[in-house]
Enzyme design. Structure first.
Site, PDB file in Angstrom:
ATOM      1  N   ILE A  47      25.282 -13.629  52.993  1.00 58.96           N
ATOM      2  CA  ILE A  47      25.335 -12.431  52.138  1.00 58.96           C
ATOM      3  C   ILE A  47      26.327 -12.601  50.987  1.00 58.96           C
ATOM      4  CG2 ILE A  47      25.599  -9.919  52.092  1.00 58.96           C
ATOM      5  CD1 ILE A  47      23.342 -10.836  53.962  1.00 58.96           C
ATOM      6  N   LYS A  82      33.473   4.186  56.933  1.00 62.23           N
ATOM      7  CA  LYS A  82      33.810   3.984  55.513  1.00 62.23           C
ATOM      8  C   LYS A  82      32.544   3.843  54.672  1.00 62.23           C
ATOM      9  CE  LYS A  82      35.092  -0.257  53.706  1.00 62.23           C
ATOM     10  NZ  LYS A  82      34.293  -0.534  52.511  1.00 62.23           N
ATOM     11  N   ASN A  83      31.667   2.938  55.087  1.00 62.11           N
ATOM     12  CA  ASN A  83      30.515   2.644  54.232  1.00 62.11           C
ATOM     13  C   ASN A  83      29.495   3.771  54.206  1.00 62.11           C
ATOM     14  OD1 ASN A  83      31.721   0.272  53.630  1.00 62.11           O
ATOM     15  ND2 ASN A  83      30.297  -1.040  54.753  1.00 62.11           N
ATOM     16  N   ARG A 117      42.252  -0.302  53.287  1.00 61.21           N
ATOM     17  CA  ARG A 117      41.079   0.209  52.565  1.00 61.21           C
ATOM     18  C   ARG A 117      40.000   0.646  53.555  1.00 61.21           C
ATOM     19  NH1 ARG A 117      37.558  -1.972  49.984  1.00 61.21           N
ATOM     20  NH2 ARG A 117      37.803  -4.219  50.193  1.00 61.21           N
ATOM     21  N   ASP A 125      30.048  -8.231  57.579  1.00 59.66           N
ATOM     22  CA  ASP A 125      31.388  -7.650  57.730  1.00 59.66           C
ATOM     23  C   ASP A 125      32.013  -7.988  59.078  1.00 59.66           C
ATOM     24  OD1 ASP A 125      31.102  -6.580  55.248  1.00 59.66           O
ATOM     25  OD2 ASP A 125      30.878  -4.504  55.888  1.00 59.66           O
ATOM     26  N   ARG A 135      36.551  -1.154  45.242  1.00 54.44           N
ATOM     27  CA  ARG A 135      35.579  -2.195  44.945  1.00 54.44           C
ATOM     28  C   ARG A 135      34.184  -1.635  44.721  1.00 54.44           C
ATOM     29  NH1 ARG A 135      37.823  -5.724  42.818  1.00 54.44           N
ATOM     30  NH2 ARG A 135      39.680  -6.473  43.810  1.00 54.44           N
ATOM     31  N   CYS A 175      36.021  -9.960  42.475  1.00 59.07           N
ATOM     32  CA  CYS A 175      36.074  -9.376  43.820  1.00 59.07           C
ATOM     33  C   CYS A 175      36.513 -10.420  44.805  1.00 59.07           C
ATOM     34  CB  CYS A 175      34.697  -8.882  44.180  1.00 59.07           C
ATOM     35  SG  CYS A 175      34.553  -8.478  45.913  1.00 59.07           S
ATOM     36  N   ARG A 209      30.321 -10.018  42.281  1.00 58.66           N
ATOM     37  CA  ARG A 209      29.515  -8.887  42.785  1.00 58.66           C
ATOM     38  C   ARG A 209      28.596  -8.459  41.646  1.00 58.66           C
ATOM     39  NH1 ARG A 209      32.228  -6.915  47.688  1.00 58.66           N
ATOM     40  NH2 ARG A 209      30.898  -5.160  48.050  1.00 58.66           N
ATOM     41  N   PRO A 210      27.416  -9.101  41.507  1.00 57.10           N
ATOM     42  CA  PRO A 210      26.513  -8.731  40.422  1.00 57.10           C
ATOM     43  C   PRO A 210      26.000  -7.308  40.585  1.00 57.10           C
ATOM     44  CG  PRO A 210      25.476 -10.333  41.898  1.00 57.10           C
ATOM     45  CD  PRO A 210      26.888 -10.148  42.372  1.00 57.10           C
ATOM     46  N   ASP A 251      22.977  -6.439  38.818  1.00 56.35           N
ATOM     47  CA  ASP A 251      21.642  -6.458  38.213  1.00 56.35           C
ATOM     48  C   ASP A 251      20.660  -5.527  38.945  1.00 56.35           C
ATOM     49  OD1 ASP A 251      22.174  -8.428  40.252  1.00 56.35           O
ATOM     50  OD2 ASP A 251      20.132  -9.166  39.980  1.00 56.35           O
ATOM     51  N   LEU A 252      20.763  -5.442  40.265  1.00 55.05           N
ATOM     52  CA  LEU A 252      19.803  -4.613  41.007  1.00 55.05           C
ATOM     53  C   LEU A 252      20.062  -3.129  40.748  1.00 55.05           C
ATOM     54  CD1 LEU A 252      19.732  -6.632  44.359  1.00 55.05           C
ATOM     55  CD2 LEU A 252      18.129  -6.739  42.441  1.00 55.05           C
TER      56      LEU A 252
HETATM   57  C1  UD1 Z   1      27.745  -3.008  51.287  1.00 55.29           C
HETATM   58  C2  UD1 Z   1      28.977  -2.700  52.108  1.00 55.29           C
HETATM   59  C3  UD1 Z   1      29.708  -3.989  52.489  1.00 55.29           C
HETATM   60  C4  UD1 Z   1      28.746  -4.946  53.177  1.00 55.29           C
HETATM   61  C5  UD1 Z   1      27.483  -5.152  52.332  1.00 55.29           C
HETATM   62  C6  UD1 Z   1      26.431  -5.996  53.021  1.00 55.29           C
HETATM   63  C7  UD1 Z   1      29.643  -0.542  51.244  1.00 55.29           C
HETATM   64  C8  UD1 Z   1      30.642   0.259  50.505  1.00 55.29           C
HETATM   65  N1  UD1 Z   1      29.863  -1.851  51.308  1.00 55.29           N
HETATM   66  O1  UD1 Z   1      28.193  -3.621  50.083  1.00 55.29           O
HETATM   67  O2  UD1 Z   1      30.764  -3.652  53.365  1.00 55.29           O
HETATM   68  O3  UD1 Z   1      29.374  -6.198  53.353  1.00 55.29           O
HETATM   69  O4  UD1 Z   1      26.892  -3.884  52.017  1.00 55.29           O
HETATM   70  O5  UD1 Z   1      26.110  -5.446  54.244  1.00 55.29           O
HETATM   71  O6  UD1 Z   1      28.701  -0.006  51.807  1.00 55.29           O
HETATM   72  N2  UD1 Z   1      23.652  -8.198  44.965  1.00 55.29           N
HETATM   73  C9  UD1 Z   1      23.079  -8.651  43.800  1.00 55.29           C
HETATM   74  N3  UD1 Z   1      22.853  -7.773  42.777  1.00 55.29           N
HETATM   75  C10 UD1 Z   1      23.165  -6.447  42.886  1.00 55.29           C
HETATM   76  C11 UD1 Z   1      23.751  -5.985  44.098  1.00 55.29           C
HETATM   77  C12 UD1 Z   1      23.978  -6.880  45.125  1.00 55.29           C
HETATM   78  O7  UD1 Z   1      22.791  -9.838  43.667  1.00 55.29           O
HETATM   79  O8  UD1 Z   1      22.939  -5.702  41.932  1.00 55.29           O
HETATM   80  C13 UD1 Z   1      23.950  -9.150  46.051  1.00 55.29           C
HETATM   81  C14 UD1 Z   1      25.441  -9.229  46.339  1.00 55.29           C
HETATM   82  O9  UD1 Z   1      26.096 -10.108  45.463  1.00 55.29           O
HETATM   83  C15 UD1 Z   1      25.483  -9.735  47.755  1.00 55.29           C
HETATM   84  C16 UD1 Z   1      24.232  -9.093  48.350  1.00 55.29           C
HETATM   85  O10 UD1 Z   1      23.408  -8.694  47.265  1.00 55.29           O
HETATM   86  O11 UD1 Z   1      25.366 -11.126  47.772  1.00 55.29           O
HETATM   87  C17 UD1 Z   1      24.523  -7.921  49.247  1.00 55.29           C
HETATM   88  O12 UD1 Z   1      25.125  -6.917  48.511  1.00 55.29           O
HETATM   89  P1  UD1 Z   1      24.907  -5.374  48.825  1.00 55.29           P
HETATM   90  O13 UD1 Z   1      23.973  -5.217  49.959  1.00 55.29           O
HETATM   91  O14 UD1 Z   1      24.591  -4.690  47.540  1.00 55.29           O
HETATM   92  O15 UD1 Z   1      26.350  -4.976  49.309  1.00 55.29           O
HETATM   93  P2  UD1 Z   1      27.210  -3.750  48.831  1.00 55.29           P
HETATM   94  O16 UD1 Z   1      26.368  -2.537  48.725  1.00 55.29           O
HETATM   95  O17 UD1 Z   1      28.051  -4.152  47.682  1.00 55.29           O
END
Ligand code: UD1
Length: 416
Positions: A327, A22-23, A397, A305, A92, A116, A121-122, A124-125
């Site tokens: 995480i 999926k991911n 999902r 996960d 999501r 979520c 789910r910020p 900002d990055l």
């Molecule tokens: C992806 C996976 C999800 C997995 C996660 C961590 C997909 C579709 N989903 O989610 O299954 O659990 O990686 O391995 O691939 N964060 C920020 N700002 C941002 C983006 C992220 O603070 O702009 C934080 C998030 O809130 C979270 C952490 O970074 O606490 C990890 O998020 P991220 O690695 O971005 O996960 P996803 O890509 O959403």
């Protein structure tokens, strides 16, 4: 609402294939609109998130045909740049379309789905990445709005190795003029997969799998074929299912290296894990021993996960386990449901302390997120009597047919 019914107590036995990831497939589907190319994907899992992504691609103008596990995307007619809540609410992780839509159209407006299940789910990055590449990027209410006449190669420093932000940076950088270097990149296998796909599309890119990824150039190809990698969390789910129920299960078509943190934990619990090329066998006889401490971290650490899945296996293990979740904020929601099944769990902030009980009993429980829902199903396999998991659609999902896979291994499980 799906209702899963599990009669616990049956051991699992047999061989089972691992579904496509999926991911890995979600960013690949988004990246398919980078150019006018035709993309032919195989081993695409039949999941609700994939359906939602294909729906988004159609709305953006792509022609799509799907047969079995193959998907053909003709991106030439793609023209849209707006993803409203009607589209993103279904998935999501729709922010993964940001880089591709911006790269193709010079602008993007993406409505973020509301709250979520795993906590805030910020983004900002993601915004930081697009700004570094020369785009204007702002939030307007719940919409991400980006605009760029031209994207420029840049040095991007990620303060945290976000998977999605790394993927968006890789995709958008393909359309940028000049070299992009991503420092502090996520190192997950799905990032390596995306690099492979983008190279097949014509990107000159290296470094995925390390924390420094370099995107030098992009010479688009007309036709791209790609086979999606096996799902490491799907594989972890089946291994943990065997740890919950007991038995002897062999996964076919998996990448053992991707799930080493999970197989190491299961071995530490006393499961016998045999690893071969593209296959993993797990044998669980008698009561397992608690793994002690499980700390979630970015790859190659223990995957967040898989935390609920291993917790399901730890519930009846001998001794105590401390789970430290680093995480996501709200990733213990399954714990209170597991307690309804007789589990002994205390949660506080980032920690969940599990004391192994001798047995669980069936109960009515609620799936509140994807992996937490799967974990309740696994716990039900090892519980006495019937477990009923009410699920507003989370589990489908991410799993092609979890009930089918478990039933084929001998579980008494049904879904309606
Ligand atoms: C992806 C996976 C999800 C997995 C996660 C961590 C997909 C579709 N989903 O989610 O299954 O659990 O990686 O391995 O691939 N964060 C920020 N700002 C941002 C983006 C992220 O603070 O702009 C934080 C998030 O809130 C979270 C952490 O970074 O606490 C990890 O998020 P991220 O690695 O971005 O996960 P996803 O890509 O959403």
């Amino acid at each position: 609402m799906s209702v899963w019914r599990i009669q616990g107590g049956e051991k699992l036995a047999g061989m089972t294939p691992v579904q496509g990831s999926k991911n890995a497939v979600l960013p690949v589907l988004a990246a398919a609109i980078l150019t006018d190319s035709e993309t032919e994907l195989t081993n695409v899992p039949a999941l609700r998130d994939v359906d939602a992504s294909l729906h988004i691609l159609r709305k953006l103008g792509c022609n799509i045909s799907r047969e079995g596990d193959s998907v053909l995307i003709d991106a030439a007619p793609a023209a849209g740049c707006e993803l409203g809540r009607d589209l993103t609410g279904q998935m999501r992780s729709s922010v993964i379309f940001l880089g591709a839509v911006l790269a193709r159209s010079g602008r993007a407006r993406i409505a973020l789905p509301g709250g979520c299940e795993l906590g805030p789910r910020p983004v900002d990055l993601h915004l930081q990445v697009m700004r570094a590449l020369g785009a204007q990027a702002e939030m307007e209410g719940d919409d991400i709005v980006c605009r760029a006449e031209k994207l420029r190669g840049a040095h991007i420093d990620l303060p945290f190795p976000s998977v999605g932000a790394t993927e968006n940076a890789m995709i958008a950088a393909c359309a940028a003029e000049g070299t992009t270097v991503i420092h502090g990149a996520a190192r997950e296998p799905e990032i390596v997969e995306l690099q492979g796909f983008l190279r097949a599309m014509g990107a000159v890119m290296s470094g995925a799998g390390t924390d420094r990824i370099v995107i030098d150039a992009f010479r688009p190809k007309k036709h791209v074929t790609w086979s999606v990698m096996p799902d490491r969390i799907g594989a972890a789910t089946l291994l943990c299912a065997c740890a919950c129920a007991g038995g002897d299960v062999e996964l076919l078509g998996s990448e053992p290296g991707h799930i080493a943190a999970v197989t190491d934990a299961l071995s530490a619990m006393g499961a016998r894990v045999d690893i071969g090329e593209n296959r993993v066998r797990i044998i669980c006889r008698g009561r397992l021993t608690a793994p002690g401490r499980v700390v979630t971290r970015p790859y190659p650490g223990f995957p967040t996960d898989a935390q609920p899945l291993l917790m399901a296996a730890a519930l009846t293990a001998r001794g105590g386990t401390v789970f430290e979740e680093n995480i996501f904020d709200r990733r213990f929601r399954h714990a209170s449901q597991m307690v309804r099944m007789g589990a002994d769990i205390r949660t506080e902030g980032r920690l969940a302390v599990v004391r192994g009980v001798e047995r669980l009993h069936g109960a009515h429980v609620l799936a509140e997120d994807l992996r937490g829902g799967a974990a309740l199903i696994l716990a039900g396999l090892g519980a006495e009597g019937e477990t009923v998991v009410e699920d507003p659609g989370h589990v489908d999902r991410g799993y092609e047919s979890l009930d089918g896979a478990l039933a084929a291994l001998g579980a008494h499980i049904g879904k309606n």
